[in-house]
Design a protein around this motif. Structure first.
Motif, mmCIF file in Angstrom:
data_model
loop_
_atom_site.group_PDB
_atom_site.id
_atom_site.type_symbol
_atom_site.label_atom_id
_atom_site.label_comp_id
_atom_site.label_asym_id
_atom_site.label_seq_id
_atom_site.Cartn_x
_atom_site.Cartn_y
_atom_site.Cartn_z
ATOM 1 N N UNK A 19 0.832 -1.215 0.000
ATOM 2 C CA UNK A 19 0.000 0.000 0.000
ATOM 3 C C UNK A 19 0.864 1.261 0.000
ATOM 4 N N UNK A 20 2.144 1.118 0.385
ATOM 5 C CA UNK A 20 3.028 2.281 0.433
ATOM 6 C C UNK A 20 3.706 2.490 -0.927
ATOM 7 N N UNK A 21 4.161 3.712 -1.187
ATOM 8 C CA UNK A 21 4.886 3.921 -2.454
ATOM 9 C C UNK A 21 6.126 3.027 -2.498
ATOM 10 N N UNK A 22 6.496 2.564 -3.690
ATOM 11 C CA UNK A 22 7.681 1.704 -3.826
ATOM 12 C C UNK A 22 8.925 2.527 -3.485
ATOM 13 N N UNK A 23 9.732 1.992 -2.573
ATOM 14 C CA UNK A 23 10.902 2.757 -2.099
ATOM 15 C C UNK A 23 11.980 2.855 -3.166
ATOM 16 N N UNK A 24 12.249 1.733 -3.815
ATOM 17 C CA UNK A 24 13.362 1.704 -4.773
ATOM 18 C C UNK A 24 12.975 2.515 -6.009
ATOM 19 N N UNK A 25 13.782 3.528 -6.315
ATOM 20 C CA UNK A 25 13.352 4.499 -7.322
ATOM 21 C C UNK A 25 13.142 3.893 -8.717
ATOM 22 N N UNK A 26 14.108 3.095 -9.172
ATOM 23 C CA UNK A 26 13.987 2.577 -10.536
ATOM 24 C C UNK A 26 12.770 1.659 -10.680
ATOM 25 N N UNK A 27 12.522 0.856 -9.637
ATOM 26 C CA UNK A 27 11.335 -0.007 -9.670
ATOM 27 C C UNK A 27 10.074 0.839 -9.728
ATOM 28 N N UNK A 28 10.073 1.890 -8.910
ATOM 29 C CA UNK A 28 8.880 2.729 -8.881
ATOM 30 C C UNK A 28 8.653 3.359 -10.251
ATOM 31 N N UNK A 29 9.733 3.830 -10.867
ATOM 32 C CA UNK A 29 9.596 4.462 -12.183
ATOM 33 C C UNK A 29 9.056 3.490 -13.223
ATOM 34 N N UNK A 30 9.506 2.230 -13.142
ATOM 35 C CA UNK A 30 9.015 1.235 -14.103
ATOM 36 C C UNK A 30 7.525 0.990 -13.926
ATOM 37 N N UNK A 31 7.122 0.856 -12.663
ATOM 38 C CA UNK A 31 5.705 0.593 -12.379
ATOM 39 C C UNK A 31 4.854 1.806 -12.785
ATOM 40 N N UNK A 32 5.403 2.983 -12.559
ATOM 41 C CA UNK A 32 4.660 4.193 -12.965
ATOM 42 C C UNK A 32 4.577 4.308 -14.485
ATOM 43 N N UNK A 33 5.660 3.938 -15.152
ATOM 44 C CA UNK A 33 5.654 3.989 -16.625
ATOM 45 C C UNK A 33 4.577 3.048 -17.170
ATOM 46 N N UNK A 34 4.442 1.871 -16.541
ATOM 47 C CA UNK A 34 3.441 0.909 -16.997
ATOM 48 C C UNK A 34 2.038 1.507 -16.860
ATOM 49 N N UNK A 35 1.819 2.147 -15.721
ATOM 50 C CA UNK A 35 0.518 2.745 -15.452
ATOM 51 C C UNK A 35 0.185 3.799 -16.513
ATOM 52 N N UNK A 36 1.151 4.651 -16.773
ATOM 53 C CA UNK A 36 0.953 5.735 -17.727
ATOM 54 C C UNK A 36 0.739 5.162 -19.134
ATOM 55 N N UNK A 37 1.586 4.199 -19.520
ATOM 56 C CA UNK A 37 1.467 3.609 -20.859
ATOM 57 C C UNK A 37 0.127 2.908 -21.052
ATOM 58 N N UNK A 38 -0.324 2.173 -20.019
ATOM 59 C CA UNK A 38 -1.607 1.464 -20.127
ATOM 60 C C UNK A 38 -2.745 2.468 -20.252
ATOM 61 N N UNK A 39 -2.686 3.538 -19.469
ATOM 62 C CA UNK A 39 -3.746 4.552 -19.526
ATOM 63 C C UNK A 39 -3.774 5.178 -20.923
ATOM 64 N N UNK A 40 -2.599 5.514 -21.451
ATOM 65 C CA UNK A 40 -2.540 6.172 -22.761
ATOM 66 C C UNK A 40 -3.035 5.293 -23.895
ATOM 67 N N UNK A 41 -2.784 3.976 -23.761
ATOM 68 C CA UNK A 41 -3.126 3.076 -24.869
ATOM 69 C C UNK A 41 -4.369 2.237 -24.600
ATOM 70 N N UNK A 42 -5.073 2.538 -23.513
ATOM 71 C CA UNK A 42 -6.351 1.866 -23.247
ATOM 72 C C UNK A 42 -6.226 0.401 -22.856
ATOM 73 N N UNK A 43 -5.155 0.050 -22.135
ATOM 74 C CA UNK A 43 -4.963 -1.348 -21.718
ATOM 75 C C UNK A 43 -5.407 -1.528 -20.261
ATOM 76 N N UNK A 44 -6.133 -2.612 -20.028
ATOM 77 C CA UNK A 44 -6.579 -2.949 -18.674
ATOM 78 C C UNK A 44 -5.349 -3.321 -17.821
ATOM 79 N N UNK A 45 -5.194 -2.639 -16.687
ATOM 80 C CA UNK A 45 -4.028 -2.898 -15.838
ATOM 81 C C UNK A 45 -4.464 -3.397 -14.464
ATOM 82 N N UNK A 46 -3.951 -4.569 -14.084
ATOM 83 C CA UNK A 46 -4.174 -5.054 -12.728
ATOM 84 C C UNK A 46 -2.914 -4.757 -11.927
#
Ligand code: SF4
Lengths: 485, 204
Positions: A90-117
């Motif tokens: 439930x907390x933000x991911x501490x490790x920066x690079x991991x967090x950036x990857x997970x955030x990139x996925x979120x942004x990319x899925x939103x932009x391209x209309x992909x269902x993200x779990x």
């Protein structure tokens, strides 16, 4: 084990089915070929595409650079699994690079209309656990993901395999990739399994027999009475590790066990559509006169609880066995063998049973499903872990975790001193903070024992959930059969 | 993608079998969101003591100043394990244009080809001949003729590659360009598949 090689190149197979019988693979393959390139591969249509945070960002960037949109977003499903934490999600991911990857996925899925779990979603989990669990994975499908263990989905009678990021971009752009038809191998496993032997032991046994490259270039179908008797979870464990013998993928013809598993799941067809699909699924098996390039027969009664001692999954032995002595190793392989044992801190010829371990990891897309957790729980109930081991149980998905809590499995683990964490790939590849320290021994239910796989310098011994549980209780590599009553 | 035709270069001999992609590029370096910069972490844990760049392991070939070049030569079953394309990106980013081995894992081979790195599969005996050469000897790989030659001795061997992939590499095209060009066929296939499916299901 015995092997037959079919060198008959004039296989009576024609793609319109007018020749001899067809294999399960060929029935699905033929239905998904759009065209064949002269002197090259075929254009292969993909029904379902799974994506995760690690192998998708460069593909999305590729799409954006070409100025195109994801072609069929409805056929794509995303999750975050490889580098997510397994505590305090439930907390933000501490490790920066991991967090950036997970955030990139979120942004990319939103932009391209992909269902993200993604993290926090009740369906989040390891990509190869959630697909089947949600009923997305179905017989007859073609399924790819930028992850080699996509072979897991083949347990449902689908053609499923891992692809690289360039191919992820191809699927995003066109819902197709270019593929050449692989050679086909069938492995029959017949007979009744011994007490304490489970599906993980079957696949470790097979890989130890045919080696880590023994099925390179092949797509494998598993068949025989033993396979038929296995649950879907157990079948997935076998197909999952097909890649560890070099195979492109593994598959099992669907049957009542498959249909019963799928029925009623979130994205399974229902009503009239279920009936129609079911009728089609029932046609998915290798015809009696279908031809394979290679066939292997294995007697289930010969399989014992297995464990690996080296740094590739082919280096496996029965837990009661000994590591090969130098004289038993092929001259050419000696150098790699010795290098491997040096890394593992083990000696040629020594027994593996009784070896002290430091960690036990129960998880990964090989063995983190509810059935695996139930198997472990029913074995450890009322027992306590040894003081020298730390035990991590990482469920394959949020749903598995919730189910385990509902069934009181979490309590059993707590009493045994096992730590039930949150879902993700975790120590299977140590991309998040779940790493095995250098030099420490870990009996792991995952699929790879490569150098550094579970953390730099970590020493991995692959085994079944039962063997892992028995090791957790005794603190040393154990023969689970001695602890079963 | 850069066009490939002839690679003439010294080579780096990696005398290890079953090199898996976890060794080529360990998982902890997969957190990037671009394709660049992986070369400096190629074979990271074999290259450095305790993950420390100031402590190169002397006995690892990439740290041996005697060897360099655009060609990596490795023992059999190169690139097994994880499907990470990062392994091909790391090889390329480091400066290798070809990898020679007597056997490649499928996914690595594909990934390499998709990134303009040529996997050259040779016989076991030819491979051992290459390993037998000194550090200053050169190899010539001619993609068009599909031949690899040990320049010192003149010995050569043919290698296989799909004609389609060969055209792609020689012209610097990639598969995505091709697939996008046939999008109409893909859409037609989807329509046909849909109607066929509903027929199959109904008649059953
Ligand atoms: S659990 Fe391990 S093998 Fe499975 S997808 Fe995750 S990292 Fe890959």
């Amino acid at each position: 084990m015995n092997e037959t090689n079919k060198t008959d190149s004039s296989r009576a197979y024609s793609s319109n089915g007018s020749g001899g019988g067809r294999t399960l693979f060929e029935k699905i393959w033929d239905k998904h070929i759009i065209k064949k390139i002269e002197g090259g591969p075929s254009v292969f249509y993909i029904d379902k595409h799974f994506i995760h945070e690690v192998t998708s960002p460069q593909a999305f960037t590729g799409l954006n650079n070409r100025g195109i949109r994801l072609f069929r977003p409805k056929q794509t499903v995303a999750t975050a699994d490889h580098n997510v934490p397994t505590l305090h999600q439930e907390l933000p991911i501490k490790e920066e690079l991991s967090r950036l990857q997970v955030e990139a996925l979120k942004k990319n899925c939103a932009e391209h209309g992909v269902e993200l779990y993604g993290l926090g979603h009740p369906f989040q989990g390891i990509v190869h656990v959630i697909g089947p669990e949600l009923g997305i994975t179905q017989p007859g499908m073609t399924i790819v993901c930028g992850d080699s263990h996509t072979s897991t989905h083949g347990a449902f009678g689908a053609i499923a395999f891992g692809i690289g990021t360039s191919e992820v971009e191809m699927v995003m752009a066109t819902q197709c990739i270019l593929q050449s038809k692989p050679k086909l191998m069938r492995i029959h496993i017949d007979g009744v399994l011994n007490k304490g032997v489970v599906s993980k032991d079957i696949i470790l046994h097979i890989i130890s027999k045919i080696s880590a490259s023994g099925a390179t270039g092949y797509f494998v179908e598993y068949a025989g009475s033993t396979i038929r008797s296995l649950s879907m979870e157990a079948r997935m464990t076998i197909c999952n590790m097909s890649i560890e013998m070099g195979a492109r993928g593994g598959m099992i013809a669907p049957d009542e066990t498959t249909f019963n598993y799928i029925k009623g799941r979130k994205f399974a067809p229902h009503g009239e559509e279920w009936e129609k699909k079911l009728a089609y699924w029932k046609t998915l098996y290798s015809d009696a006169n279908a031809k394979f390039d290679k066939e292997i027969n294995i007697n289930a009664a010969e399989i014992e609880p297995m464990i690996t001692y080296g740094t590739n999954p082919g280096m496996g032995i029965p837990v009661t066995g000994h590591i090969p002595s130098l004289s038993e190793v092929d001259e050419k392989e000696k150098a790699s063998f010795e290098k491997s044992l040096r890394y593992m801190g083990l000696e040629p010829g020594m027994n593996i049973k009784g070896k002290k371990v430091d960690y036990v990891f129960i998880g990964s897309c090989t063995n983190s499903r509810i059935e695996d957790l139930r198997m472990v729980a029913s074995f450890v109930k009322g027992k306590k872990k040894a003081v020298n081991v730390e035990v991590w149980v990482v469920p394959g998905s949020r749903q598995v975790e919730m189910q385990a809590r509902e069934e009181g499995i979490d309590k059993i683990f707590e009493e045994a001193g096992f730590m039930l964490r949150q879902s993700g790939c975790s120590a299977c590849l140590g991309m998040n903070e779940d790493k095995i320290p250098a030099g420490k021994y870990c009996v792991s239910t995952s699929n790879r024992n490569f150098e550094g796989r579970q953390g730099a310098g970590a020493r991995t011994l692959l085994a079944s959930p039962l063997t892992a549980a028995a090791t957790a209780i005794t603190g040393v590599v154990a023969d689970v059969r001695e602890l079963l009553n | 993608m850069q066009k490939l035709r002839i690679i003439k270069s010294r080579f780096v001999p990696l005398k290890i079998e079953n090199v898996d992609t976890d060794q080529i590029i360990p998982a902890r370096f997969l957190k990037a969101t671009t394709k660049e910069g992986f070369g400096k972490n190629l074979f990271r844990d074999w290259r450095y003591e305790n993950n420390d760049e100031s402590k190169p392991k002397k006995d690892f070939v990439l740290n041996d100043p005697a060897y360099s070049g655009e060609i990596l030569v490795a023992e059999k079953n190169y690139g097994c394990g994880s499907s990470r394309e990062h392994a091909a990106w790391a090889i390329k980013d480091y400066g290798f244009h070809a990898v020679v081995s007597s056997f490649f894992a499928d996914i690595f081979k594909n990934n390499a080809l998709n990134n303009g790195v040529l996997p050259v599969q040779v016989s076991e005996s030819f491979l051992q001949k290459i390993f037998g050469q000194g550090a200053d000897s050169e190899l010539t790989i001619d993609l068009d003729k599909q031949k690899i030659r040990i320049d010192n001795t003149g010995e050569e061997e043919s290698f296989g590659i799909s004609p389609y992939k060969k055209t792609c590499l020689m012209n610097g095209y990639d598969d995505i360009d091709y697939l996008i060009s046939i999008k109409k066929d893909i859409e037609e296939f989807e329509t046909k598949k849909q109607s066929e499916n509903s027929k199959t299901y109904q008649s059953a």
